[in-house]
Motif scaffolding. Sequence first.
Motif, PDB file in Angstrom:
ATOM      1  N   PRO A   1      10.482  -5.587   5.093  1.00 20.13           N
ATOM      2  CA  PRO A   1      12.038  -5.384   5.651  1.00 20.13           C
ATOM      3  C   PRO A   1      12.190  -5.379   3.816  1.00 20.13           C
ATOM      4  O   PRO A   1      13.225  -5.365   3.704  1.00 20.13           O
ATOM      5  CB  PRO A   1      12.359  -5.317   6.468  1.00 20.13           C
ATOM      6  CG  PRO A   1      11.434  -6.724   7.183  1.00 20.13           C
ATOM      7  CD  PRO A   1       9.799  -6.475   6.769  1.00 20.13           C
ATOM      8  N   TRP A   2      11.637  -6.752   3.296  1.00 22.32           N
ATOM      9  CA  TRP A   2      12.457  -7.838   2.314  1.00 22.32           C
ATOM     10  C   TRP A   2      12.248  -6.733   1.286  1.00 22.32           C
ATOM     11  O   TRP A   2      12.438  -6.267   0.074  1.00 22.32           O
ATOM     12  CB  TRP A   2      11.436  -8.832   1.963  1.00 22.32           C
ATOM     13  CG  TRP A   2      12.106  -9.457   3.097  1.00 22.32           C
ATOM     14  CD1 TRP A   2      13.351 -10.071   3.539  1.00 22.32           C
ATOM     15  CD2 TRP A   2      11.394  -9.809   4.604  1.00 22.32           C
ATOM     16  NE1 TRP A   2      13.642 -10.507   5.104  1.00 22.32           N
ATOM     17  CE2 TRP A   2      12.207 -10.152   5.339  1.00 22.32           C
ATOM     18  CE3 TRP A   2      10.121  -9.590   4.939  1.00 22.32           C
ATOM     19  CZ2 TRP A   2      11.790 -10.536   7.122  1.00 22.32           C
ATOM     20  CZ3 TRP A   2       9.697 -10.414   6.063  1.00 22.32           C
ATOM     21  CH2 TRP A   2      10.505 -10.709   6.653  1.00 22.32           C
ATOM     22  N   SER A   8       7.103  -0.170   0.941  1.00 22.29           N
ATOM     23  CA  SER A   8       7.696   0.888  -0.188  1.00 22.29           C
ATOM     24  C   SER A   8       8.366   2.240   1.070  1.00 22.29           C
ATOM     25  O   SER A   8       7.821   1.834   1.628  1.00 22.29           O
ATOM     26  CB  SER A   8       6.948   1.313  -1.467  1.00 22.29           C
ATOM     27  OG  SER A   8       6.243   2.100  -0.773  1.00 22.29           O
ATOM     28  N   SER A   9       9.412   2.892   0.244  1.00 20.13           N
ATOM     29  CA  SER A   9      10.193   4.327   0.581  1.00 20.13           C
ATOM     30  C   SER A   9       8.479   4.850   0.994  1.00 20.13           C
ATOM     31  O   SER A   9       8.262   5.777   1.598  1.00 20.13           O
ATOM     32  CB  SER A   9      10.965   4.709  -0.455  1.00 20.13           C
ATOM     33  OG  SER A   9      10.323   4.748  -2.006  1.00 20.13           O
ATOM     34  N   ALA A  10       7.572   4.761  -0.864  1.00 20.31           N
ATOM     35  CA  ALA A  10       6.175   5.888  -0.404  1.00 20.31           C
ATOM     36  C   ALA A  10       5.266   5.699   0.972  1.00 20.31           C
ATOM     37  O   ALA A  10       4.442   6.488   1.391  1.00 20.31           O
ATOM     38  CB  ALA A  10       5.457   5.653  -1.713  1.00 20.31           C
ATOM     39  N   GLY A  11       5.003   3.998   1.055  1.00 25.17           N
ATOM     40  CA  GLY A  11       4.712   3.176   2.028  1.00 25.17           C
ATOM     41  C   GLY A  11       4.471   4.027   3.748  1.00 25.17           C
ATOM     42  O   GLY A  11       3.982   4.333   4.116  1.00 25.17           O
ATOM     43  N   ALA A  43       0.655  -0.946   0.119  1.00 21.82           N
ATOM     44  CA  ALA A  43       0.160   0.158  -0.206  1.00 21.82           C
ATOM     45  C   ALA A  43       0.872   0.960   0.127  1.00 21.82           C
ATOM     46  O   ALA A  43       1.599   1.889   0.721  1.00 21.82           O
ATOM     47  CB  ALA A  43      -1.258  -0.158   0.968  1.00 21.82           C
ATOM     48  N   SER A  44       0.402   1.747  -0.710  1.00 23.44           N
ATOM     49  CA  SER A  44       1.097   2.743  -1.205  1.00 23.44           C
ATOM     50  C   SER A  44       0.680   4.134  -0.441  1.00 23.44           C
ATOM     51  O   SER A  44       1.792   5.596  -0.284  1.00 23.44           O
ATOM     52  CB  SER A  44       1.544   4.005  -2.412  1.00 23.44           C
ATOM     53  OG  SER A  44       0.400   4.209  -3.089  1.00 23.44           O
ATOM     54  N   ALA A  69      14.226  -4.176  -1.678  1.00 23.21           N
ATOM     55  CA  ALA A  69      13.677  -4.257  -2.467  1.00 23.21           C
ATOM     56  C   ALA A  69      13.632  -2.598  -3.411  1.00 23.21           C
ATOM     57  O   ALA A  69      14.467  -2.176  -4.842  1.00 23.21           O
ATOM     58  CB  ALA A  69      13.131  -5.161  -3.043  1.00 23.21           C
ATOM     59  N   ASP A  70      12.808  -2.447  -3.000  1.00 29.26           N
ATOM     60  CA  ASP A  70      12.354  -0.925  -3.269  1.00 29.26           C
ATOM     61  C   ASP A  70      13.109  -0.062  -3.632  1.00 29.26           C
ATOM     62  O   ASP A  70      13.151   0.769  -4.102  1.00 29.26           O
ATOM     63  CB  ASP A  70      11.643  -0.224  -2.503  1.00 29.26           C
ATOM     64  CG  ASP A  70      10.673   0.509  -2.934  1.00 29.26           C
ATOM     65  OD1 ASP A  70       9.980   0.868  -4.127  1.00 29.26           O
ATOM     66  OD2 ASP A  70      10.805   1.693  -2.445  1.00 29.26           O
TER      67      ASP A  70
END
Length: 309
Positions: free
Chosen positions: A174-175, A149-152, A113-114, A179-180
């Motif tokens: 965290p995985w 994700s960074s956005a999330g 989810a972002s 990757a993101d």
Amino acid sequence: MQTYNVAKAQAGDLGVTMILRSMLFIPADSEKKLSKADAVDADAIILDLEDSVATPRKQTGRDMAKEFMATRPQKDRQTKYYVRINPLESDAPLHDLAGIMPGAPDGIMLPKASGPQDVDLVSKYLDVLEVEHGVESGSTRIVSISGESSAGVLTCGDYAKANLPRLIGMSWGPWDLAADLGAAGNRHEDGSYEFTYRMAMSLNLLSAKAAGVQAIDTAFTEFKDSEGLLKWCKMIRREGWTGKLAIHPAQVPIIHEGFRPSEEEVTHAQRVIDAFSSDNEGVASLDGVMLDLPHLKQARYILALQDVN
């Protein structure tokens, strides 16, 4: 399995009757693993349509998840059934939801989810599908994996300001986050999370509490390390986490044990409550220490956790 409302003692009414201490992933297309699901005492089973199901078998997974839930009516269920759909970056999640809703899932797990807008979109899909399939309106809850994700991670705080009545919990990953970020890894040599991931974990916890929902930690992938899992669960429970994802049935009783307060904590909590009952005021004293209402709130929460098991 008991139903309970620990949340009221900690962060207000979450609108649920039970805390999800353990949520066990089961591939939705695995007949063998599904056949063993009824013997698992997890608070929730997550029928997974994302990572554990190959693309050619997505429809098979949808059909099997629907059949599994349909043969276990909600009124007879001893555990909650959630379905992890695919991320909102293709038309796959729409097919997932349309395929599984006839089975009346208790909830949806939304990966990657972002931000709260993704939860809101899935909520709108569910509004329509519940009516179409005769499912009680608003009964399908959502757990958002908001830290993959960074956005999330950066939008976690927005959940506290959003109107998301279906949202029941937040988790992180965290995985996928590594990757993101294009990172080589996410842990130090001693096994502890590197700074960025510890920060992401803390933001997820804070955001869940601010939003008034459950904070559910990510999976412990070393599934044979029972001692490490128990130690980790005890630590994060003290930080305020209310549950944890699981990837193996053997992890479930360990997670439950890890989220159970110690006898010393329970004894102290009862003494705190008794101290307030004696003083009948907004402050109390115990063993030469001044206590106020946050101490009482925490003591009640500890006793509520004890009553779960």
